[in-house]
Motif scaffolding. Structure first.
Motif, PDB file in Angstrom:
ATOM      1  N   SER A 238      44.927  38.484  37.538  1.00  0.00           N
ATOM      2  CA  SER A 238      45.973  38.274  36.534  1.00  0.00           C
ATOM      3  C   SER A 238      47.359  38.679  37.038  1.00  0.00           C
ATOM      4  N   LEU A 239      47.415  39.142  38.308  1.00  0.00           N
ATOM      5  CA  LEU A 239      48.688  39.569  38.884  1.00  0.00           C
ATOM      6  C   LEU A 239      49.161  38.567  39.934  1.00  0.00           C
ATOM      7  N   SER A 240      50.424  38.631  40.240  1.00  0.00           N
ATOM      8  CA  SER A 240      50.988  37.751  41.253  1.00  0.00           C
ATOM      9  C   SER A 240      51.187  38.457  42.594  1.00  0.00           C
TER      10      SER A 240
ATOM     11  N   SER B  45      36.086  45.063  37.822  1.00  0.00           N
ATOM     12  CA  SER B  45      37.291  45.382  37.048  1.00  0.00           C
ATOM     13  C   SER B  45      38.548  45.181  37.887  1.00  0.00           C
ATOM     14  N   GLU B  46      38.487  45.609  39.163  1.00  0.00           N
ATOM     15  CA  GLU B  46      39.639  45.451  40.050  1.00  0.00           C
ATOM     16  C   GLU B  46      39.942  43.977  40.308  1.00  0.00           C
TER      17      GLU B  46
ATOM     18  N   LYS C  90      41.114  33.342  37.277  1.00  0.00           N
ATOM     19  CA  LYS C  90      41.660  33.974  36.076  1.00  0.00           C
ATOM     20  C   LYS C  90      41.056  33.342  34.826  1.00  0.00           C
ATOM     21  N   ALA C  91      40.857  32.032  34.890  1.00  0.00           N
ATOM     22  CA  ALA C  91      40.274  31.320  33.748  1.00  0.00           C
ATOM     23  C   ALA C  91      38.768  31.512  33.670  1.00  0.00           C
ATOM     24  N   SER C  92      38.126  31.603  34.837  1.00  0.00           N
ATOM     25  CA  SER C  92      36.670  31.762  34.863  1.00  0.00           C
ATOM     26  C   SER C  92      36.280  32.636  36.046  1.00  0.00           C
ATOM     27  N   PHE C  93      35.752  33.824  35.775  1.00  0.00           N
ATOM     28  CA  PHE C  93      35.394  34.771  36.829  1.00  0.00           C
ATOM     29  C   PHE C  93      34.311  34.163  37.731  1.00  0.00           C
TER      30      PHE C  93
ATOM     31  N   PHE D 173      42.817  34.399  47.226  1.00  0.00           N
ATOM     32  CA  PHE D 173      43.841  34.466  46.183  1.00  0.00           C
ATOM     33  C   PHE D 173      44.678  33.190  46.075  1.00  0.00           C
ATOM     34  N   LYS D 174      44.219  32.145  46.774  1.00  0.00           N
ATOM     35  CA  LYS D 174      44.800  30.832  46.526  1.00  0.00           C
ATOM     36  C   LYS D 174      44.174  30.210  45.277  1.00  0.00           C
ATOM     37  N   LYS D 175      43.053  30.825  44.843  1.00  0.00           N
ATOM     38  CA  LYS D 175      42.335  30.314  43.678  1.00  0.00           C
ATOM     39  C   LYS D 175      42.499  31.230  42.471  1.00  0.00           C
TER      40      LYS D 175
END
Length: 464
Positions: A357-359, A350-351, A324-327, A317-319
């Motif tokens: 998109s969340l912080s 989906s998860e 978010k821009a490219s799965f 989640f550092k990336k």
């Protein structure tokens, strides 16, 4: 995780450890020792593994297997890992990372003649003091005030301790050796001559140059060893550290001028001998580059299978901004190819898209994610697949050091005067010693002693 050693009775003892995640915490449990002296082949070891998997009903749950690099264990055609994968296709093989790092450092030395000479000389320093109580006592009472670490042919991280000790105490060591030379009547001829030789070596440019290089390299790899040996770090964190060390070594490769100038300007070091009228800089630049290039190349070769574990980046989640821009489809495909049967892939996708998109998850490690989902009760429904993925990553081992540590208990329990005890008794005594905390937790249960008494009654044991 498996490893094998020979006990005091010359029996081959195989130690087995299970690794799993419970309530967000990594657990590594010792299962016992098994005498495999009669059959140490891959097929014989596989029978032992399959018996345990059936006993604990986890054939379908096995996600990884960890051994050292011995051909019987790691052979990709007829080794244990290939036989296990036939029955448990999801059990990826992890060659112990600490063994790999040992191989990296040893291979780096074996390729270069100058390095062989350097380490042969370096290893003779601890031996010089260890073979005489008088020398050792004088060393401790001198300005050095410490023993030199012992040498190990299999544990190259021990070499980092020797390098660091000599590097940090070089001036004091030279002073101590000069004191021996100045007082020949107090020492035997062998001590006098050897001390004289060591002084020349320690003040030699070639030795000091390599001492500076390896002190720099080992400062990085020693930290990596400690990280790889700890079970508290997840594989994602450790892989990142391996990549960081490779990157750091690439940066240090450009520091030749700084290292060379530092050594050359040291008044306590003799200047290098020049051949004809050529500048010696080129010679040492070649050696410097060869050491770093070999080490870096060995690191990349030994850890080249990291690409197969690319799916662990899915919860890096550092990336988040990048994903978010490219799965990360490539990493998702890697997970699908290895562990598809464990996941609802559409739900997982989906998860992942939701959390990218969340912080809430930003900057969290895998361990922190597992605990966060557990504490917030999001692991049951909302992010059940991410929780499953996180626990999978935590379960995959990096090192077999936990297995190797069980050998210490084996040596304490099976000694020369207690070498005829049965295998069952050996395993039970070892388990009490190794799993001490678990044993204490069980003892604190209210009905523990009633259960023990009941067991004795069932076995027909007569109390006197």
């Amino acid at each position: 995780m498996l490893d094998e050693t020979t006990d005091i009775a010359s029996q081959s003892q195989l130690s087995t450890v299970f690794r799993y995640v419970k309530d967000g915490d990594i657990q590594e449990r010792f299962l016992g020792f098994s005498d495999v002296s009669k059959n140490r082949t891959a097929s014989g070891l596989s029978e032992h593994v399959f018996k345990l998997l059936e006993e604990f009903q986890c054939v379908d749950k096995l996600v990884a297997q960890g051994y050292d690099g011995a051909a019987t264990f790691s052979g990709h055609l007829n080794g244990l890992q290939s036989l296990v994968k036939m029955k448990c296709p999801n059990a990826i093989f992890i060659h112990c990372y600490t063994h790999r790092l040992n191989l990296v450092l040893s291979q780096s030395v074996n390729f270069i003649k100058e390095c062989k000479i350097f380490f042969k000389t370096l290893h003779s320093i601890p031996s010089f003091f260890a073979h005489s109580t008088k020398r050792m006592n004088a060393l401790i009472e001198s300005e050095v005030k410490k023993r030199f670490p012992s040498v190990s042919n299999t544990r190259w991280n021990y070499n980092s301790r020797i390098v660091n000790t000599v590097y940090e105490n070089k001036l004091e060591l030279v002073e101590f050796l000069n004191n021996i030379i100045d007082n020949p009547d107090n020492w035997d001829s062998n001590t006098f001559m050897t001390a004289n030789g060591f002084v020349k070596v320690l003040e030699c440019f070639d030795f000091s140059f390599q001492l500076e290089i390896f002190n720099d390299i080992f400062a990085s790899t020693y930290t990596l060893f400690n990280i790889l040996q700890s079970k508290s770090f997840d594989i994602k964190y450790r892989i990142d550290k391996v990549k960081e060390i490779i990157s750091l070594l690439n940066e240090k490769r450009n520091d030749f001028i700084l290292v060379y100038t530092t050594i050359k300007n040291d008044d306590n070091i003799e200047s290098p001998r020049k051949r004809r009228r050529d500048d010696d800089t080129e010679k040492y630049l070649r050696l410097y580059n060869e050491i770093f290039d070999t080490t870096i190349r060995q690191m990349e070769v030994r850890f080249n299978d990291l690409k197969e574990l690319s799916f662990i980046d899915l919860i890096d989640f550092k990336k988040i901004s990048k994903f978010k821009a490219s799965f990360p489809d490539e990493q998702f495909s890697s997970l699908k190819s290895k562990y598809q049967k464990f996941f609802n892939l559409s739900k997982l996708r989906s998860e992942l898209m939701a959390v990218y998109s969340l912080s809430d998850f930003s900057g969290k490690t895998v361990t922190e994610i597992v605990k966060f989902l557990k504490e917030t009760e999001l692991a049951d429904e909302a992010y059940s697949e991410i929780y499953k993925l996180s626990t999978l990553i935590l379960t995959i081992p990096v090192s077999t050091l936990t297995v190797e540590r069980t050998f210490s208990s084996l040596k304490r329990i099976k000694t020369s005067i207690r070498n005829a005890q049965g295998e069952s008794r050996l395993s039970m005594l070892s388990m009490i010693s190794i799993e001490k905390k678990l044993h204490e937790d069980i003892q604190n249960r209210r009905n523990f002693y009633d259960m023990v008494v009941q067991k004795f009654i069932e076995k027909g044991v007569l109390f006197l």
